[in-house]
Motif scaffolding. Structure first.
Motif, short mmCIF file in Angstrom:
data_model
loop_
_atom_site.label_atom_id
_atom_site.label_comp_id
_atom_site.label_asym_id
_atom_site.label_seq_id
_atom_site.Cartn_x
_atom_site.Cartn_y
_atom_site.Cartn_z
N ASN A 82 0.79 -1.18 0.05
CA ASN A 82 0.01 -0.12 -0.02
C ASN A 82 0.85 1.15 -0.12
N LYS A 83 0.24 2.29 -0.52
CA LYS A 83 0.94 3.67 -0.32
C LYS A 83 1.12 4.11 1.10
N ILE A 84 2.25 5.09 1.27
CA ILE A 84 2.10 5.80 2.47
C ILE A 84 1.80 7.10 2.15
N HIS A 85 1.22 7.80 3.44
CA HIS A 85 0.55 9.13 3.25
C HIS A 85 1.14 9.96 4.37
N PRO A 86 2.55 10.40 4.12
CA PRO A 86 3.42 11.10 5.05
C PRO A 86 2.87 12.45 5.61
N TYR A 87 2.67 12.64 6.74
CA TYR A 87 1.99 13.78 7.41
C TYR A 87 3.29 14.83 7.42
N TYR A 88 2.69 16.08 7.54
CA TYR A 88 3.56 17.32 7.29
C TYR A 88 4.86 17.34 8.32
N SER A 95 7.88 7.73 8.98
CA SER A 95 6.68 7.58 8.34
C SER A 95 6.22 6.30 8.47
N GLY A 96 6.84 5.30 9.19
CA GLY A 96 6.44 3.86 9.51
C GLY A 96 6.71 3.02 8.63
N VAL A 97 7.55 3.22 7.55
CA VAL A 97 7.92 2.07 6.53
C VAL A 97 8.77 0.96 7.09
N LEU A 98 9.60 1.08 7.77
CA LEU A 98 10.52 -0.15 8.54
C LEU A 98 9.24 -1.17 9.20
N SER A 99 8.51 -0.01 10.07
CA SER A 99 7.51 -0.97 10.96
C SER A 99 6.49 -1.71 9.96
N PHE A 100 6.15 -0.94 8.75
CA PHE A 100 5.01 -1.83 8.02
C PHE A 100 5.91 -3.11 7.20
N GLN A 101 7.05 -2.80 6.96
CA GLN A 101 7.61 -4.05 6.51
C GLN A 101 8.07 -5.35 7.38
N LEU A 102 8.11 -4.94 8.68
CA LEU A 102 8.13 -5.91 9.89
C LEU A 102 6.80 -6.85 9.78
N ASN A 150 9.84 13.15 17.03
CA ASN A 150 9.02 14.10 16.30
C ASN A 150 7.67 14.06 16.33
N PRO A 151 6.96 14.76 16.94
CA PRO A 151 5.68 14.57 17.20
C PRO A 151 4.68 14.51 16.28
N ASN A 152 5.02 15.04 14.93
CA ASN A 152 4.23 15.00 13.51
C ASN A 152 4.41 13.37 13.16
N ALA A 153 5.37 12.73 13.41
CA ALA A 153 5.55 11.37 12.87
C ALA A 153 4.49 10.54 13.73
N ILE A 154 4.32 10.92 15.04
CA ILE A 154 3.40 9.92 15.93
C ILE A 154 1.88 10.47 15.61
N VAL A 155 1.70 11.68 15.56
CA VAL A 155 0.39 12.33 15.15
C VAL A 155 -0.02 11.66 14.00
N GLY A 156 0.81 11.57 12.91
CA GLY A 156 0.65 11.32 11.45
C GLY A 156 0.42 10.03 11.38
N LEU A 157 1.12 8.94 12.00
CA LEU A 157 0.97 7.56 11.96
C LEU A 157 -0.44 7.18 12.50
N THR A 158 -0.50 7.75 13.73
CA THR A 158 -1.80 7.72 14.47
C THR A 158 -3.09 7.76 13.61
N GLU A 159 -3.13 9.00 12.76
CA GLU A 159 -4.07 9.54 11.97
C GLU A 159 -4.33 8.44 10.71
N SER A 160 -3.20 7.93 10.21
CA SER A 160 -3.20 7.27 8.76
C SER A 160 -3.78 5.79 9.15
N MET A 161 -3.10 5.12 10.44
CA MET A 161 -3.72 3.78 10.79
C MET A 161 -5.08 3.61 11.12
N GLY A 162 -5.73 4.83 12.06
CA GLY A 162 -6.81 4.82 12.40
C GLY A 162 -7.19 3.86 13.29
#
Length: 355
Positions: free
Chosen positions: A145-151, A186-193, A207-219
């Protein structure tokens, strides 16, 4: 909790006095002299006026820093960053107030409390690019699947190191109960695992944006139950030893001019010592420690010290099980920078075990 995290974003600027304006009828050389005297300027009329001024500024700096060496390129970028930060554009009701400007969803998402403010033009460019990446997503050769990186979150634009890691995971025969992904980004290595059968991944990031962005994108998906996140340095709250620790650290020693995203690119002098010290406590006796790195700093003469080789020689905590290397694809023909050193660049996967 996710609600306690405040994202990093460009700081709104509120000028008490009207700024000098730039449009097509104003002399660019005079404006650049003003920038060098620390005088801000406001882009008006058309969005393309901002692009025109930035292009002229780049040409101006090229005479001072031709960019023939890696360090000269860094000096050029530093000067450009400083001067371009004084070029502003106005936002009202989450829209840019110039003609033919892009619609940027981040303006409403990140600044709901502000109706009228200024931002540096380069930051608006960054917001625009980030919005397009986020909206359209990015296809990676190692994920379905595509990733949708947060700002404000680093995401890979080159994939050699991800391919090396994916190939390593295909051959990995250890337990797959739990892994830690330090600096989840952006979670790529975790998604690979997860793709390769790990039941649970614990990811941390400063980076708070990484945590906020991944939390939002995974829902509330299945992935959100398999990947647990913590806004914290290194291993965060996770103390239980695990089968696998994965770390894709920055590849260059710290720069003097750092913005938030640079923490994904430059490492400080204590990062590796702190990491190896803590990793020793959190790796099971037969566990694996995988570090994805590059020889970039060495071949560009930024440093002679390879932090992983130094740890193996002096640390006494880990020993080398295997080191995989892959040549990096040559630089794009479109790039304007001199990147002849790219022919020597190798991405590295260091597989370490307890000494």
């Amino acid at each position: 909790m996710i609600t306690d995290i405040y994202v990093n974003k460009p700081v709104p600027y509120f000028s008490e006095q009207p700024l000098p304006q730039f449009n097509r009828s104003i002399d660019i050389a005079r404006i650049i002299k003003g920038l060098e005297a620390d005088k801000p300027v406001l882009i008006t009329e058309f969005y393309s006026n901002g692009l025109q001024l930035l292009k002229a500024l780049q040409e101006h700096l090229k005479d001072k820093f031709p960019g023939q060496t890696f360090n000269e390129q860094r000096a050029n970028r530093s000067a450009f960053r400083k001067l371009s930060s004084l070029i502003y554009i106005k936002i009202i009701d989450h829209k840019l107030t110039v003609k033919k400007a892009p619609a940027i969803g981040w303006l409403e998402k990140l600044y709901p409390e502000h109706q009228s403010f200024l931002l540096p033009f380069t930051k608006v460019q960054g917001l625009n690019s980030a919005w397009q990446w986020h909206l359209n997503g990015i296809t990676l050769p190692v994920l379905r699947n595509k990733i949708h990186p947060y700002y404000g979150v680093y995401f890979p634009t080159r994939f050699d190191h991800l391919i090396v890691f994916d190939n390593w995971l295909k051959r990995y025969s250890g337990a797959k109960k739990l892994a830690i992904d330090v600096g989840v980004g952006s979670g790529v290595l975790s998604f690979q695992l997860i793709k390769h059968g790990f039941q649970k991944v614990f990811g941390t990031d400063t980076n708070p944006n990484a945590i906020v962005g991944l939390t939002e994108s995974m829902g509330d998906t299945k992935m959100s139950r398999k990947i647990e996140l913590d806004f914290a340095p290194l291993f965060g709250k996770w103390e239980k030893p695990v089968e696998l620790i994965v770390f894709n650290p920055p590849w260059l020693p710290v720069s003097q001019d750092m913005d938030t995203n640079d923490e994904a690119i430059y490492y400080n002098e204590n990062l590796f010592l702190d990491f190896f010290t803590e990793a020793k406590k959190r790796l099971l006796p037969d566990g694996k420690l995988v570090i994805i790195f590059s020889n970039l700093a060495e071949i560009t003469n930024v440093t002679e010290v390879h932090p992983i080789a130094k740890e193996l020689a002096e640390g006494g905590r880990f020993k080398l099980e295997n080191c995989l290397r892959k040549s990096v694809k040559s630089a794009s023909n479109k790039t304007k920078r001199n990147q002849n050193w790219r022919g020597e660049e190798m991405v590295e996967l260091w597989e370490l075990v307890h000494a």
